[in-house]
Design an enzyme around this catalytic site. Structure first.
Site, PDB file in Angstrom:
ATOM      1  N   PRO A   2       0.790  -1.204   0.000  1.00 28.20           N
ATOM      2  CA  PRO A   2       0.000   0.000   0.000  1.00 28.20           C
ATOM      3  C   PRO A   2       0.829   1.264   0.000  1.00 28.20           C
ATOM      4  CG  PRO A   2       0.038  -1.023   2.165  1.00 28.20           C
ATOM      5  CD  PRO A   2       1.154  -1.543   1.384  1.00 28.20           C
ATOM      6  N   GLU A   3       0.413   2.164  -0.803  1.00 28.32           N
ATOM      7  CA  GLU A   3       0.896   3.528  -0.687  1.00 28.32           C
ATOM      8  C   GLU A   3      -0.264   4.335  -0.133  1.00 28.32           C
ATOM      9  OE1 GLU A   3       3.275   5.204  -3.736  1.00 28.32           O
ATOM     10  OE2 GLU A   3       3.892   3.248  -4.488  1.00 28.32           O
TER      11      GLU A   3
END
Length: 269
Positions: A2-3
């Site tokens: 995840p960003e």
DNA sequence: CTTGTCACCTGAGCGC
DNA sequence: TGCGCTCAGGTGACAA
């Protein structure tokens, strides 16, 4: 995984299910995440969740006693499911709510974290973070001034959490492509004008990715289990050796700071 | 101070 | 099928 967009999509997916819900149990099956899960997380039990917030890539479940802090690392996933759903491999943590739903953390690589923050306190990990990219606090002036005397590549610079939070490898590649900046260029040698464009592109790219439900590469899913659709929008990330969408020349792939970096030699200067 | 490298951990994909 | 290798969306800790 995840960003920032993926974390924000997770936050939005979780919030309606847990807001004002009393926590009835915190079940820890494996406390060895990036750091051992502290016993204090059980202080969440008995209180309702008053807010679900995000700072950088950290998610906070807030209560009157304090906040549970979640980080998804590289492979973490959060799901909202019924308590009866069978536990799978790498399901390390459950937070159970009064309404019968469970917030379940699955993280094969265990680079994620589950920490505790006393009410009114700021966890040390959050203290030195730069501004949120989608706020006015993050602007071209700040980017330009912080970059002076920096000799390292601009890509590393925008991925530095002291400069701005939430820009990870995918969105750094994408933003630099859209801004027409060579990711290898020393951060201190880029003009204010170009930083203005880069700032715009970072904001635009992150905002669009959130709107699309995040980027699903291998395993990211929204908290309802559906994938994100931003992968279809990726212009350079994962496209090394393929044609530039702008000029048709072959996209180059190099390593910058140990991370895969893709760019177009024609379009990015 | 800055800059670069390593470490943490599992799983997928590839060449042989 | 299996082995060994490389790679993966993050980031703190440490060395130079």
């Amino acid at each position: 995984m995840p960003e920032l967009p993926e974390v924000e999509v997770s936050r939005m997916g979780i919030e309606p299910h847990v807001l004002d819900q009393k926590v009835v149990a915190v079940v820890i099956r494996n406390k060895q995440l990036r750091w051992p899960i502290p016993d204090e997380v059980h202080l969440l039990v008995g209180s309702p969740i008053t807010a679900v917030t995000r700072r950088a890539k950290y998610l906070m479940l807030e209560s009157e006693k304090g906040s549970a802090i979640l980080h998804l690392g590289m492979s973490g996933k959060l799901r909202i499911i019924d308590k009866a759903v069978p536990v799978e491999k790498h399901d390390h943590v459950d937070i159970e709510f009064e309404n019968g739903l469970v917030l379940r953390l699955n993280d094969p690589r265990r680079f994620g974290a589950f920490l505790w923050q006393e009410a009114g306190q700021q966890h040390s990990l959050l203290l030195k973070l730069g501004p949120e990219p989608l706020t006015d606090e993050f602007d071209d002036k700040r980017l330009f001034e912080k970059s002076r005397n920096k000799t390292g590549p601009v890509k590393n610079f925008i991925m530095d959490n002291h400069v701005v939070v939430g820009v990870g490898n995918i969105y750094a590649n994408e933003s630099l492509f859209k801004a027409g900046i060579d990711p290898r260029r020393p951060a201190g040698k880029i003009s204010k004008k170009r930083y203005q464009l880069l700032t715009e592109k970072i904001k635009e790219t992150l905002a669009l990715a959130i709107k699309q439900g995040g980027t699903t590469l291998k395993d990211f899913t929204q908290s309802d289990g559906n994938p994100g659709y931003f992968a279809q929008e990726l212009l350079v990330y994962g496209r090394g050796g393929k044609a530039c969408t702008n000029c048709e020349s072959t996209l180059l792939e190099v390593k910058i700071g140990q991370r895969a970096t893709v760019f177009c030699k024609g379009c990015q200067r």
